[in-house]
Design an enzyme around this catalytic site. Structure first.
Site, PDB file in Angstrom:
ATOM      1  N   GLU A 204      33.088  51.166  53.663  1.00 51.79           N
ATOM      2  CA  GLU A 204      34.128  51.816  54.450  1.00 51.79           C
ATOM      3  C   GLU A 204      34.100  53.343  54.454  1.00 51.79           C
ATOM      4  O   GLU A 204      34.371  53.961  55.481  1.00 51.79           O
ATOM      5  CB  GLU A 204      35.501  51.346  53.951  1.00 51.79           C
ATOM      6  CG  GLU A 204      35.771  49.880  54.216  1.00 51.79           C
ATOM      7  CD  GLU A 204      36.995  49.383  53.462  1.00 51.79           C
ATOM      8  OE1 GLU A 204      37.989  49.055  54.124  1.00 51.79           O
ATOM      9  OE2 GLU A 204      36.953  49.347  52.220  1.00 51.79           O
TER      10      GLU A 204
ATOM     11  N   ARG B  16      47.770  51.297  51.918  1.00 50.71           N
ATOM     12  CA  ARG B  16      46.538  52.063  51.754  1.00 50.71           C
ATOM     13  C   ARG B  16      46.570  53.334  52.594  1.00 50.71           C
ATOM     14  O   ARG B  16      45.993  54.356  52.198  1.00 50.71           O
ATOM     15  CB  ARG B  16      45.300  51.231  52.085  1.00 50.71           C
ATOM     16  CG  ARG B  16      44.001  51.923  51.701  1.00 50.71           C
ATOM     17  CD  ARG B  16      42.791  51.025  51.887  1.00 50.71           C
ATOM     18  NE  ARG B  16      42.534  50.153  50.763  1.00 50.71           N
ATOM     19  CZ  ARG B  16      41.649  50.413  49.803  1.00 50.71           C
ATOM     20  NH1 ARG B  16      40.984  51.555  49.794  1.00 50.71           N
ATOM     21  NH2 ARG B  16      41.441  49.549  48.835  1.00 50.71           N
TER      22      ARG B  16
END
Length: 816
Positions: free
Chosen positions: A730, A326
Site C-alpha cells: 500500500e 485508519r
C-alpha cells in the site's frame, strides 16, 4: 539447528533465495494467457450460470415482486429471493447484520441485487433478469455526505482522537487557516471481476473457487448463509486478477448466491459479474469531506489542528469503521501534531456500500495534510518542502502521534537528503518559476511529498498467519499458507523465504492454491502485511522440519547439532558427510522422521485501545518520498506528469524486482485516483461511471515519460520482520500525492502564488480548469480590494479562492 543467522545479502550459489530478483511465479503464464483464473476452470457438465436482478431505485419498499416470467424464461432452472436463503440472510463482514444476501422487502441503493437467476447459460440468465416485474414505494434517499451529516445518518458512532488542547493552541497561533477539501472515491477496476464457482459435495457440503482476498471469511459467512458449520465449506483461491481491497469482503455475496444454488440444485453454479454490474453493485474507495482549522507559526510549524472527517460509507457498515479509523491514524502522515483533535463521521447513504481499497483510508488522511502543508507554505511565502521538513517527526518531545504511539524508526530526514540530491529539486523549482513567469497559458508545477504509513491490521486479532510445509522423499517441497495471490508477488516471496531456509533452489518448491482445508482461520491478504506474516509463518514451519532434520543427522552421524550446516544445495554434517538436501530427506524418511509441519506467526508489540484512542496499532512504519513535475494547460485544464523521482524504503527487500513493480504500480494507481478516476452518480442515485467508456483509469500513455525509481539502498527494518524487509503493497500509492500537489503548484502560478488554490480530488481537466478560473476571478477581486477578499479564518496573508474545496463550483471565465 545449524545456522539461523539473519540474511542481509543474497546467498551465493542459491537459485532464488531472499534478496534475489526472481520473476513472478505466474509471470510467464500471465503474458502467454496460460494462467488459470476461475473463469478458465473447465466447467463440469450441468454447470449453471447466475445473474443478479437489480433494483431501479435508491431507497424503497418492495410492494410487488412478480418473477413468474423470469421463472418461465428459456433455460431458467431456479430463481432465488430472500425467502430461498436456508440460513442467515447476512454477509456483513463486521457482524453488523446490515448487509443481506438479497433484500427482504427494502432496497437501499440503485443497483442492489433483489433476486438471482440460475440458468443453463449466462446469456439466458441475464436475459431472464429483464423480465421481472417489481413495484416500489419509494422512500427518502440520502445521496451525499452533506445530507447524511445534516440528518445524522451514520453506519457507526462518530469517533474522536485527541491529544493536547487544540482549541487553545489555535486561539494563540500566530497564523490560522481554515478550509474544506472534497476527496473523490475510486473504483478498484481489477482486470478480473468478482466471480465464484461453487461445486456441490456430499452431505450438502460445498467447494467454492472464489476470487477473494479473505478465503476464511468467505468460508465462515457462506456456512452461516447455508446454516451449516464452517467445516462444510471449503474455499480455494489460486490467483486473482487483481484485488486492491475490493475482494476482501465483497466477494461474499456472490459466493453465497453460487453456494445456495449449488446446494439447492445439486449442480455446479458460477456467478461472474460483467464489468458494468461489478461497478454498479460493488463498493469503492470512500469519498470524504474534510474540514480543517490549522494554526501555525512564522516558520510554518503547526501549532494546533482541528480536523473533521466525514466518510461516505454507503448503505452498510462493511469495513468502514476500520477504514475511517485508519484515515484518522494517517492524518499526521510525516508530521508532528502536538495539539490536535480529529473527529470522524461514518455516513450512511443510499449508495453502494464502500469498502477496502489499497491504503484503507490512509490515503484520504494523508492527501488532506499534504494540502494543508502547501496552504501554510503559500500563506507564508515559503517553499512547501521547507514547511514539510520543519514539521517532520523529530526527537523526544516531537515523536508522539495523535494516538500516543512513539515514532522510533523515521528515516525521512535521510530520504529527503538523498532525494533532494538525486532529483535536483531546488534548481528545477527555480527553473519552473522562471518558465511560468514567461508562459501565459502552459504552466508547470513541482512538488515533493513524503509517505509514513503504518504497517499492521489496526484490528489487533487479525495480525496472525498460518502455513503448511511438506517435504517429500525426493527433496521437493509443497508450500501452502493463508495469503492470497492477486498479482502482487506474495507467493514467490514466501517461496523464496522457504528456499532460503532449506538452502534449496526455488524450482524445488511447489506453490499451491490457498485453501481453507489446509490452513484454517487465516486473515485477509490486506494491510500490506501478506509477506510479513505469511513469510514468517512459512519460515517457522520450515524451521520445524529443519530442526528435525538436524536432530536426525546429529544422531545418525554422531556429531553435535552445531556442526550441521545447510549450504546452497547441500548439507554439511561436520567432517562426517557432505550430502544433498534430497539425500538427507530420504534418510530422515527411512528413519521415520516427520517431514511435514505447520507454522504460525502473530505480530508482536501491537495493541490499541479504541475507547481512549491510544496505543501501538502498528508494528512499524514504511517510508518513501516522491518528487513529481507536471504541466497544465490553463485553457483546457489538461495536465500531464512529465517527470517523477521516487525513493522508497522497502527495508532489506525480499525480491527487488517484485518490490519495484509494486512501487511503480502503486504510484500509477494513486495518480489515477487523484487525477482521472471520477465517480459520478445522478440525482436518482444511479452511478453513471460504470464502464471503461465513462470511467478513466490511467493508460500506458499516462505514465510519466521520465520515471526514475530507486529502492533506498540504506533501508533496513529496525523491527524483526522477515529478513528485515518492509511492506510494499500500500505505501507506494500515497507517493502519487506529489502529483496532486504539483498540479496545485502549477494552478497557483496563475495568481503568482498569492492565492491558495481550491483544488480537490480528482484533479480532472474540468476540475483544474475551474480551479484556474476561480483563481483568476479571485485574483482580480484581490487586486481591487485585498483587505476584503482574504476568505480565510484568522490572519492569513494569502486569500483563498472562492468556493474553496467545492469541485464544480463556478464556471470557466472567458479568456482563461
Amino acid at each position: 539447528m545449524g545456522e539461523t543467522r539473519e540474511i542481509l545479502a543474497p546467498t551465493t550459489g542459491l537459485n532464488g533465495g531472499v534478496r534475489s530478483a526472481s520473476k513472478h511465479d505466474s509471470g510467464p503464464k500471465h503474458v502467454t494467457g496460460e494462467a488459470v483464473y476461475i473463469d478458465d476452470i473447465v466447467e463440469p457438465y450441468g454447470t449453471l450460470h447466475l445473474a443478479p436482478g437489480a433494483a431501479t431505485i435508491a431507497h424503497g419498499r418492495i410492494t410487488r415482486l412478480d418473477l413468474s416470467k423470469v421463472r418461465s424464461a428459456p433455460g431458467v432452472v431456479c430463481v432465488l429471493t430472500a425467502d430461498d436463503i436456508p440460513g442467515a440472510n447476512d454477509v456483513s463482514p463486521a457482524h453488523t447484520h446490515d448487509e443481506p444476501v438479497l433484500p427482504d422487502g427494502i432496497v437501499q441503493f440503485y443497483g442492489q441485487p433483489v433476486f438471482c437467476v440460475a440458468a443453463e447459460t449466462r446469456e439466458q440468465a441475464r436475459a431472464a433478469t429483464k423480465l421481472a416485474e417489481i413495484e416500489y414505494e419509494e422512500l427518502p434517499a440520502i445521496l451525499s455526505i452533506d445530507d447524511a451529516m445534516a440528518q445524522k445518518s451514520y453506519v457507526a458512532e462518530p469517533h474522536v482522537m485527541k491529544r493536547g488542547d487544540s482549541a487553545s493552541a489555535l486561539a494563540s497561533a500566530p497564523h490560522r487557516h481554515a478550509a474544506r477539501m472534497v476527496i473523490g472515491g475510486q473504483d478498484h477496476f481489477y482486470l478480473e471481476g468478482h466471480i465464484s464457482f461453487a461445486i456441490p459435495q456430499e452431505d450438502g457440503d460445498v467447494f467454492i473457487h472464489c476470487s477473494t482476498q479473505h478465503p476464511s471469511e468467505v468460508q465462515h459467512n457462506i456456512a452461516n448463509v447455508l446454516g451449516r458449520p464452517a467445516n462444510a465449506v471449503t474455499v480455494e483461491v489460486r490467483r486473482m486478477g487483481g484485488g486492491f481491497g475490493g475482494k476482501e469482503t465483497q466477494s461474499m455475496q456472490w459466493a453465497a448466491l453460487a453456494a445456495i444454488v449449488a446446494v439447492k440444485t445439486g449442480r455446479p453454479a458460477k456467478m461472474r459479474l460483467d464489468r458494468d454490474d461489478d461497478m454498479i453493485m460493488t463498493g469503492k474507495r470512500h469519498d470524504f469531506v474534510i474540514d480543517y482549522d490549522i494554526g501555525f507559526d512564522d516558520d510554518g510549524r503547526i501549532c494546533g489542528a482541528d480536523i473533521q472527517f466525514a466518510a461516505n460509507c454507503g448503505f452498510s457498515a462493511d469495513l468502514s469503521s476500520a477504514i475511517a479509523d485508519r484515515a484518522m491514524f494517517h492524518t499526521d502522515n510525516a508530521y508532528y501534531l502536538g495539539d490536535v483533535e480529529i473527529r470522524s463521521y461514518r455516513c450512511k447513504t443510499n449508495l453502494v456500500s464502500n469498502t477496502a481499497f489499497r491504503g484503507f483510508g490512509g490515503p484520504q488522511g494523508m492527501v488532506a495534510i499534504e494540502r494543508i502543508i502547501d496552504e501554510i507554505a503559500l500563506t507564508l511565502g515559503l517553499d512547501p518542502l521547507d514547511v514539510r521538513i520543519a514539521n517532520y517527526y523529530g526527537g523526544e518531545g516531537r515523536n508522539i502521534t495523535p494516538y500516543y504511539m512513539t515514532v522510533e524508526d523515521s528515516v525521512l530526514p535521510e530520504l529527503t537528503r538523498d532525494l533532494l540530491k538525486s532529483s535536483d529539486y531546488r534548481a528545477r523549482r527555480a527553473e519552473i518559476e522562471a518558465f511560468n513567469a514567461q508562459s501565459p497559458v502552459i504552466k508547470r508545477g513541482i512538488a515533493i511529498t513524503p509517505v509514513k504509513f503504518g504497517i499492521s491490521f489496526t484490528t489487533t486479532f487479525l495480525n496472525q498467519a498460518g502455513a503448511l510445509v511438506h517435504v517429500y522423499q525426493d527433496g521437493s517441497v509443497h508450500l501452502n499458507h493463508g495469503g492470497t495471490e492477486m498479482g502482487q508477488g506474495l507467493f514467490i516471496k514466501v517461496a523464496q523465504v522457504v528456499a532460503e531456509e532449506f538452502q534449496i533452489d526455488l524450482d524445488n518448491i511447489k506453490i499451491t492454491a490457498t485453501n481453507t482445508g489446509k490452513v484454517p482461520n487465516t486473515s485477509a491478504t490486506a494491510a500490506s502485511s501478506g509477506a510479513d506474516m505469511n513469510g514468517m509463518a512459512a519460515r517457522n514451519a520450515a524451521r520445524t522440519i529443519k530442526e528435525r532434520l538436524v536432530a536426525f543427522a546429529s544422531n545418525h552421524y554422531g556429531v553435535d547439532a552445531t556442526a550441521i550446516h545447510f549450504l546452497p544445495g547441500r548439507v554439511r554434517v561436520g567432517d562426517k558427510a557432505d550430502i544433498s538436501f534430497a539425500e538427507l530427506v530420504k534418510m530422515a524418511y527411512l528413519g521415520r522422521v516427520s517431514l511435514s509441519a505447520t507454522g504460525y506467526y502473530a505480530t508482536p508489540k501491537i495493541h490499541y485501545d479504541r475507547e481512549t484512542a491510544s496505543g501501538r496499532p502498528f508494528y512499524y512504519f514504511a517510508y518513501g518520498m516522491a518528487c513529481s513535475e507536471v504541466m497544465i494547460d490553463t485553457l483546457t485544464g489538461e495536465n500531464r506528469v512529465t517527470r517523477v523521482d521516487i525513493l522508497h524504503d522497502v527495508g532489506q527487500s525480499l525480491n527487488p524486482a517484485i518490490d519495484r513493480g509494486q512501487v511503480e504500480g502503486g504510484f500509477i494507481q494513486g495518480m489515477g485516483w487523484l487525477t482521472t478516476e471520477e465517480l459520478w452518480w445522478d440525482d436518482s442515485g444511479r452511478i453513471r461511471t460504470h464502464a471503461p467508456s465513462t470511467y478513466k483509469i490511467p493508460a500506458c500513455s499516462d505514465r510519466p515519460d521520465d520515471f526514475r525509481l530507486e529502492l533506498w539502498s540504506s533501508g533496513r527494518n529496525v523491527e524483526k520482520t522477515i529478513h528485515r524487509s518492509k511492506a510494499v503493497g500500500e505505501p507506494p500509492l500515497m507517493l502519487a500525492i506529489s502529483v496532486h500537489r504539483a498540479i496545485a503548484h502549477a494552478v497557483a502560478s496563475v495568481a503568482g502564488h498569492k492565492i491558495v488554490p481550491a483544488l480537490d480530488t480528482p484533479a480532472t481537466p474540468e476540475a483544474v480548469l475551474k480551479a484556474v478560473a476561480r483563481l483568476a476571478a479571485t485574483s482580480a477581486v484581490a487586486v481591487a480590494n485585498s483587505a476584503s477578499a482574504t476568505g480565510t479564518a484568522g490572519n492569513d496573508k494569502v486569500p483563498a479562492a472562492s468556493g474553496a474545496g467545492m469541485v464544480g463550483v463556478g464556471a470557466p471565465q472567458a479568456g482563461v
